[in-house]
Design a protein around this motif. Sequence first.
Motif, PDB file in Angstrom:
ATOM      1  N   VAL A 121       0.785  -1.239   0.000  1.00 17.03           N
ATOM      2  CA  VAL A 121       0.000   0.000   0.000  1.00 17.03           C
ATOM      3  C   VAL A 121       0.817   1.289   0.000  1.00 17.03           C
ATOM      4  O   VAL A 121       0.373   2.297  -0.561  1.00 17.03           O
ATOM      5  N   ALA A 122       1.998   1.270   0.604  1.00 18.48           N
ATOM      6  CA  ALA A 122       2.682   2.539   0.859  1.00 18.48           C
ATOM      7  C   ALA A 122       3.311   3.120  -0.404  1.00 18.48           C
ATOM      8  O   ALA A 122       3.766   2.387  -1.287  1.00 18.48           O
ATOM      9  N   SER A 123       3.340   4.443  -0.490  1.00 15.08           N
ATOM     10  CA  SER A 123       4.014   5.132  -1.589  1.00 15.08           C
ATOM     11  C   SER A 123       5.470   5.424  -1.228  1.00 15.08           C
ATOM     12  O   SER A 123       6.377   5.030  -1.944  1.00 15.08           O
ATOM     13  N   ASP A 124       5.673   6.136  -0.119  1.00  8.72           N
ATOM     14  CA  ASP A 124       7.051   6.418   0.324  1.00  8.72           C
ATOM     15  C   ASP A 124       7.508   5.207   1.122  1.00  8.72           C
ATOM     16  O   ASP A 124       7.609   5.240   2.352  1.00  8.72           O
ATOM     17  N   LEU A 125       7.782   4.122   0.395  1.00  4.60           N
ATOM     18  CA  LEU A 125       7.867   2.808   1.042  1.00  4.60           C
ATOM     19  C   LEU A 125       9.066   2.676   1.971  1.00  4.60           C
ATOM     20  O   LEU A 125       8.961   2.071   3.032  1.00  4.60           O
ATOM     21  N   ASP A 126      10.221   3.221   1.580  1.00  5.45           N
ATOM     22  CA  ASP A 126      11.363   3.075   2.490  1.00  5.45           C
ATOM     23  C   ASP A 126      11.074   3.756   3.826  1.00  5.45           C
ATOM     24  O   ASP A 126      11.364   3.214   4.894  1.00  5.45           O
ATOM     25  N   THR A 127      10.436   4.924   3.778  1.00  2.00           N
ATOM     26  CA  THR A 127      10.167   5.644   5.024  1.00  2.00           C
ATOM     27  C   THR A 127       9.048   4.998   5.829  1.00  2.00           C
ATOM     28  O   THR A 127       9.155   4.877   7.062  1.00  2.00           O
ATOM     29  N   VAL A 128       7.978   4.560   5.197  1.00  2.02           N
ATOM     30  CA  VAL A 128       6.919   3.870   5.943  1.00  2.02           C
ATOM     31  C   VAL A 128       7.480   2.614   6.607  1.00  2.02           C
ATOM     32  O   VAL A 128       7.183   2.311   7.770  1.00  2.02           O
ATOM     33  N   CYS A 129       8.341   1.880   5.888  1.00  2.00           N
ATOM     34  CA  CYS A 129       8.931   0.661   6.459  1.00  2.00           C
ATOM     35  C   CYS A 129       9.972   0.985   7.539  1.00  2.00           C
ATOM     36  O   CYS A 129      10.109   0.228   8.511  1.00  2.00           O
ATOM     37  N   ALA A 130      10.695   2.084   7.382  1.00  2.00           N
ATOM     38  CA  ALA A 130      11.652   2.488   8.424  1.00  2.00           C
ATOM     39  C   ALA A 130      10.914   2.816   9.720  1.00  2.00           C
ATOM     40  O   ALA A 130      11.324   2.400  10.815  1.00  2.00           O
ATOM     41  N   ILE A 131       9.825   3.573   9.595  1.00  2.00           N
ATOM     42  CA  ILE A 131       9.061   3.950  10.798  1.00  2.00           C
ATOM     43  C   ILE A 131       8.431   2.714  11.431  1.00  2.00           C
ATOM     44  O   ILE A 131       8.589   2.450  12.632  1.00  2.00           O
ATOM     45  N   THR A 132       7.729   1.932  10.617  1.00  2.00           N
ATOM     46  CA  THR A 132       7.012   0.761  11.130  1.00  2.00           C
ATOM     47  C   THR A 132       8.003  -0.248  11.717  1.00  2.00           C
ATOM     48  O   THR A 132       7.795  -0.782  12.810  1.00  2.00           O
ATOM     49  N   GLY A 133       9.087  -0.512  10.980  1.00  2.00           N
ATOM     50  CA  GLY A 133      10.075  -1.471  11.447  1.00  2.00           C
ATOM     51  C   GLY A 133      10.783  -1.016  12.707  1.00  2.00           C
ATOM     52  O   GLY A 133      11.060  -1.819  13.597  1.00  2.00           O
ATOM     53  N   GLY A 134      11.069   0.274  12.796  1.00  2.00           N
ATOM     54  CA  GLY A 134      11.740   0.809  13.984  1.00  2.00           C
ATOM     55  C   GLY A 134      10.877   0.701  15.228  1.00  2.00           C
ATOM     56  O   GLY A 134      11.385   0.488  16.332  1.00  2.00           O
ATOM     57  N   ILE A 135       9.583   0.860  15.049  1.00  2.00           N
ATOM     58  CA  ILE A 135       8.657   0.721  16.183  1.00  2.00           C
ATOM     59  C   ILE A 135       8.575  -0.744  16.617  1.00  2.00           C
ATOM     60  O   ILE A 135       8.780  -1.086  17.779  1.00  2.00           O
ATOM     61  N   ILE A 136       8.270  -1.620  15.669  1.00  2.00           N
ATOM     62  CA  ILE A 136       8.006  -3.022  16.028  1.00  2.00           C
ATOM     63  C   ILE A 136       9.252  -3.690  16.610  1.00  2.00           C
ATOM     64  O   ILE A 136       9.177  -4.415  17.602  1.00  2.00           O
ATOM     65  N   ALA A 137      10.413  -3.419  16.000  1.00  2.00           N
ATOM     66  CA  ALA A 137      11.639  -4.100  16.451  1.00  2.00           C
ATOM     67  C   ALA A 137      12.101  -3.632  17.830  1.00  2.00           C
ATOM     68  O   ALA A 137      12.962  -4.274  18.437  1.00  2.00           O
ATOM     69  N   ALA A 138      11.538  -2.524  18.329  1.00  2.00           N
ATOM     70  CA  ALA A 138      11.850  -2.112  19.705  1.00  2.00           C
ATOM     71  C   ALA A 138      11.328  -3.125  20.707  1.00  2.00           C
ATOM     72  O   ALA A 138      11.814  -3.215  21.833  1.00  2.00           O
ATOM     73  N   GLY A 139      10.325  -3.888  20.308  1.00  2.00           N
ATOM     74  CA  GLY A 139       9.753  -4.904  21.193  1.00  2.00           C
ATOM     75  C   GLY A 139      10.646  -6.131  21.269  1.00  2.00           C
ATOM     76  O   GLY A 139      11.566  -6.297  20.473  1.00  2.00           O
TER      77      GLY A 139
END
Length: 295
Positions: free
Chosen positions: A254-272
């Motif tokens: 779905v994402a357009s700015d895919l590297d940034t959406v994945c950087a944000i999402t991945g950075g949040i989830i991997a903190a767990g």
Amino acid sequence: MSVVDTSHPAVRSLFGLAVGDAFGAQILMPGDHPAVLERRLPPTPWNWTDDTEMACSVYSTLARYGHIEQDALATSFAAHLDPDRGYGSAAERMLLRYRKGESWREVAPAMFGGTGSWGNGAAMRVAPLGAWYGPDVDAVVTEAAKSAVVTHSHPEGVAGAVAVAVAAAIAATAPGIPPGEFLQAVASRVPESEVRRGIHAALDLLHTDDPRDAGQRLGTGHRTSAPDTVPLAMWLAARNLGSYEEALWTAARVASDLDTVCAITGGIIAAGPGSASVPPAWLQACERLPEWVAG
Ligand SMILES: [Mg+2]
């Protein structure tokens, strides 16, 4: 990737951000392309982009000073600017001015005719900061805002950074939190803004299984603004706090700015902890972090 202490949530988050950024940057045809639907990993190596380069400056500033020392952060952003890493043209020009000795205190607020930037650049680099402060959410909010205004002084740019940092802090400290509680906890610490309204909209869409519906309502990063990027990343993170892979493959649909959406999402989830972590094959695929990040 080079290794520092991966037991620290901030380091886990930094790796999650970098791998997400690099993964997103390799997906050349997002959407319902067969390679995405069949979840074929892109060819290696996965090179990361500006999101990771700037996140390394945030992390190294925290590691060196124990807080966001803003002048040092601006200096690090400028010193490590690599124009081949996909910076936006305005961001690149700004950092080149810092490199020549101009002050961020004057340059950043004057951007875009005096409004300051409300791009997603402050949000894309900040997840490790949230994981760094963890349970001290007041510090998360204060330091995230301090890290944002060095380049993004518009209130929406700051709100985006605060939202992402708080989300990473919650992921690091409250594993297993239900998606709705997660989004409410994030929104409660974000100043009144389009970003916050977008997080509330993400809350209403938690039971939508089609990511394209979420993208239509929340934005996909197409405009590279904080309000157009952060709410979708929040929706992806909330629904997939225990599964890094699921979140990023869904983002690719779905994402357009895919590297940034994945950087944000991945950075949040991997903190767990544990099951939220980055798959070893993905870590292997990703370019190493720069040596200077360890300080
Ligand atoms: Mg990028």
